[in-house]
Design a protein around this motif. Sequence first.
Motif, PDB file in Angstrom:
ATOM      1  N   ALA A 190      21.675  87.511 177.607  1.00 50.13           N
ATOM      2  CA  ALA A 190      22.484  88.541 178.260  1.00 50.13           C
ATOM      3  C   ALA A 190      23.112  89.455 177.233  1.00 50.13           C
ATOM      4  N   LEU A 191      23.608  88.856 176.151  1.00 43.47           N
ATOM      5  CA  LEU A 191      24.190  89.653 175.089  1.00 43.47           C
ATOM      6  C   LEU A 191      23.140  90.599 174.520  1.00 43.47           C
ATOM      7  N   GLY A 192      21.942  90.059 174.391  1.00 44.93           N
ATOM      8  CA  GLY A 192      20.848  90.904 173.913  1.00 44.93           C
ATOM      9  C   GLY A 192      20.628  92.084 174.832  1.00 44.93           C
ATOM     10  N   VAL A 193      20.720  91.848 176.097  1.00 41.49           N
ATOM     11  CA  VAL A 193      20.503  92.934 177.058  1.00 41.49           C
ATOM     12  C   VAL A 193      21.419  94.105 176.762  1.00 41.49           C
ATOM     13  N   VAL A 194      22.671  93.833 176.456  1.00 43.57           N
ATOM     14  CA  VAL A 194      23.626  94.926 176.328  1.00 43.57           C
ATOM     15  C   VAL A 194      23.730  95.470 174.917  1.00 43.57           C
ATOM     16  N   ILE A 195      23.118  94.788 173.920  1.00 45.20           N
ATOM     17  CA  ILE A 195      23.268  95.361 172.580  1.00 45.20           C
ATOM     18  C   ILE A 195      21.961  95.825 171.941  1.00 45.20           C
ATOM     19  N   THR A 196      20.833  95.441 172.512  1.00 43.94           N
ATOM     20  CA  THR A 196      19.582  95.834 171.865  1.00 43.94           C
ATOM     21  C   THR A 196      19.406  97.342 171.898  1.00 43.94           C
ATOM     22  N   SER A 236      15.513  95.306 176.303  1.00 40.97           N
ATOM     23  CA  SER A 236      16.680  95.074 177.151  1.00 40.97           C
ATOM     24  C   SER A 236      16.220  94.527 178.505  1.00 40.97           C
ATOM     25  N   LEU A 293      16.771  90.809 180.037  1.00 43.64           N
ATOM     26  CA  LEU A 293      17.450  90.613 181.327  1.00 43.64           C
ATOM     27  C   LEU A 293      16.666  89.624 182.177  1.00 43.64           C
TER      28      LEU A 293
END
Lengths: 722, 102, 178
Positions: free
Chosen positions: C19-25, C31, C35
């Motif tokens: 989830a963190l990856g979704v918002v920072i990639t 993204s 998700l």
Amino acid sequence: MDIAWLAPVLPAAAFFFNVLIARQLGRFKHGVAAAAAIGSIVGAFAVFLVVFLDAQAHLGGPAHAGGIKLAAPSLQEEAELPRRLLFDHIPWFSVGRWDFYTTLSVDWVSIMMLGVVGFLASLIQIYSIGYMRGDNRFWWFFTVMSLFCAAMLGLVLAYDFLLMYMCWELVGLCSFLLIGFWYQERDNAEAAKKAFITTRLGDVGFFIGLAILFLQTNTFRMDEIFEAIDAGRIDPTLVTVAGILVFMGAIGKSGQFPLHVWLPDAMAGPTPVSALVHSATMVAAGVYLIGRAYPLFVASPVTMAVIATIGTITAIFAATIALTQRDIKKVLAYSTVSQLGYMVMALGLGAYTAGLFHLFTHAFFKALLFLGAGSVIHSMEPVLHGTGKSPNDVFWMGGLRRRMPITFLTFVVGSLSLAGIFPLSGFWSKDEILVGALDAGAWVPFAVGLVTAFLTAFYMFRAIYLAFFGAERWRLAVAGSGPVTVAHAAGGGVIALEGPDRDTTARHGAATATVDTQDVPAHLEAGDHGGQGADHHAAPHESPWVMTVPLLIISVPAAIAGWLNIPGVFTAFGDAIYYGEVHHEGLNLAVAAAGLLAGVLGIAVATIMYWKPLLSPVAVGASFPRLYRLLYNKYYFDEMYQWVIDHVVLGISGLAAVFDRKVINEGVVDRPAMLTSRLGYWLRFLQTGRTYNYAFAFVVGILVAGVVLAGFRPDFLQASLW
Amino acid sequence: MVPLEHILVFSAIMFAIGAYGVMARRNAVLVFMAVELMLNAVAINLVAFAARVDPQRFSGLVFTIFVITVAAAELGLGLAIVLRVYRMRTSVNVDEIDALRW
Amino acid sequence: MELGAVAFYAVAGASLVAALGVVITRHVVYSALLLILSLSLTGLVYLLLLADFLALVQILIYGGTVSVLLLFALMLTRPEDGAVLNHRGWPLAAVGALLLLGALLFGVLTTDWTGATPGPAAPPSRVSVEELGEALYSTWAVPFEVASLVLLVALLGALQIARSTDAPAGGRGEGADR
């Protein structure tokens, strides 16, 4: 007895019928409305008859053998009969924790008034068919008349102050509508407004008085209030205050000094309205209120003294004004004020029976006089049409007795009665009042009563001589002969000014103001043969039967209503209507003679001044120029009130207006509006249109809410939110 | 057995990540993804309560189904709007779509 | 530590990382893929919480449908490569999100949940799909129908909104439709 409530309900139903249904009927609406109104009021009169006959058996009343009764209970039984039958606990409405019930009372006083109102209103409405013919709001006239009668009949039956007050105000409203019936003319609208506002001044007092009584007793029922007063449960000072305040209502409604100013102006209405207002309804309401709430007034000597004083002042004050008036209806109007003062004076002196008896007799002959005057005006109107002369002006009448004999005869009957000439009804009631005043040891009111009787006889016969005798001065007006505006015939001699009327004398000079009456036939001839002003050539003629028949009918009770209470002979009225103990004035021959003498003297003086020119009215007027002008201008009361309005009321209003402009408008309205608009201007930059800003604000909001919910509450939040 | 608190902490972190995404991302499609994360966090909460607090009655589960349903509908509509906006302005950056402002 | 708990922490941790990856990639397609990963892992969490059916629904809808939708949307809107994906104010957003997290954690950890949990007396039980289906069609029938209506309306709305602007309502504009 049980159907007494129908009396007000019938005209009320007619009112609603006319408003809701009859008005939809196009050209038939006039006939239908008149039929409904007259049918309902005649029905109300029939209700009165039934109640009246029924009451013989059910009410304690005429105790003497002379009583008019059909089903006579024995004397023994009669003593046990109640004074009144109450229809109690009629649910009305609820406000908060108060449930209001209303109460109707059937007793001899209310029955008497039912009869007077029903009888006179019926005849007056029939008369109105003739008088109002052709008016394009004919139907509306009858509609309001119905409401008027309904309100008055309701007022008569009401036995709780709340219902009475409601009807009281309805009566005021209807008189407003009727006085201003021809509101297209500004003067009439002004007169209606004046009547409404002036009576309202008194009504405010009435209302406050009622509020005091209600706060003290928690009820509007009269019997409970009177009981509380008797038992001393109300502070005597408050009783006095409440009594005087309630009496203020009567001052306004019955045109007592100093709120009498509206009554003469109320002449602006159609004459049948004047007849009704001045006899049985509007002005009678005030006197009736005094009679109704009598225990309230009797409880305080101060109140009684106030009532007697006001009545006495009014009686003489109005009579003197009536001496100089030119408008026949104004003469009658001031006469009414004066006679009402008489009644109020009698009631204030404790002569209860006498006061109400005079109300009773006066209603008949005053209605008769007004209808007679209406008949005269009705016939003068087409004659003077277009000449700019008022058809009400007695100076432009003259010689009408040959033209309208029925009107003349009935008018004379009414005048004789009003003047208190034996054996007409006015004699008996006036005599009773004088005896009552004497018994009360009140010499001033007694003397005032005698003088007023003299003045009354004088001004009534002045009007008669001017209107019905002498030269036919209306021909002058029609022929447009000369600038004679304030002239009248004194005998057959000269047309002259009656008094030192400065306006006219200044304008026309003495020379033009004196015109030889020999001219009159010449003008007449010129008019008849020369054919000038063909429109104006109608001569006054007798009114149609629909007007004269009511006149004839009313003239009967106007003449003989007084016989209902002849001391020592026939005292049905006094046996039925009394306060405390039955109280019969003995026939005081000296008083009767004095009263009669005053009347005869008045007539005699009028005769030598206006018929046989033994004493020139011009000379009389000229010898007291100031007095004449004072009387002619009604003691300048209107001017005084005008001054007060101009300087005091308008001054205060001006201050209020400045306050309104500066403080309310600018300070309270404009300033916050400006602030809001300025704030909005700056705050709108918060609307960035970017969703992520909003989302951030959202998160911050949640955080704050969460912090607060988690228990971190600053003091100021605790106080206001939790 | 995993205690309830731990599941709730999991959901809270997921929710905060989603919220960060909504606030930080420029591309509308990415914002939608973050919104999905937040909705998902809510669903986790519901399931956790259903499993731990009231296992016999499964209102929580049913509610989650509805949340997913609504999320799907929302996503469908949202993406349709994004497409429309893209067609009109050739951009789906939310900071450029600011017609609704002062 | 029992196996189920270990699995939970592992799966949940992985889901959060995704989830963190979704918002920072910095790559939009990553993204979207992250998700899908995060949501599918959440589905696994459901499974561990004994909610089989939901796990299935989660993976089906998010893993299958939503991901396809998102990828389509990304494809149609064609974000350029190397475009700046975050606002300039993203640190502020991070601070806000952290504060929000703090508030949420504060709420979760300070609340006394003992009264709310049934305790060992009522051990967690697997909910059968039959039972859930029965409840959905009996107790929850009305909301269920409403949900179907919502979906229908959303479908129609999405259709209407996504249609070509050039074509009038009658759909005469041939070629304008993409």
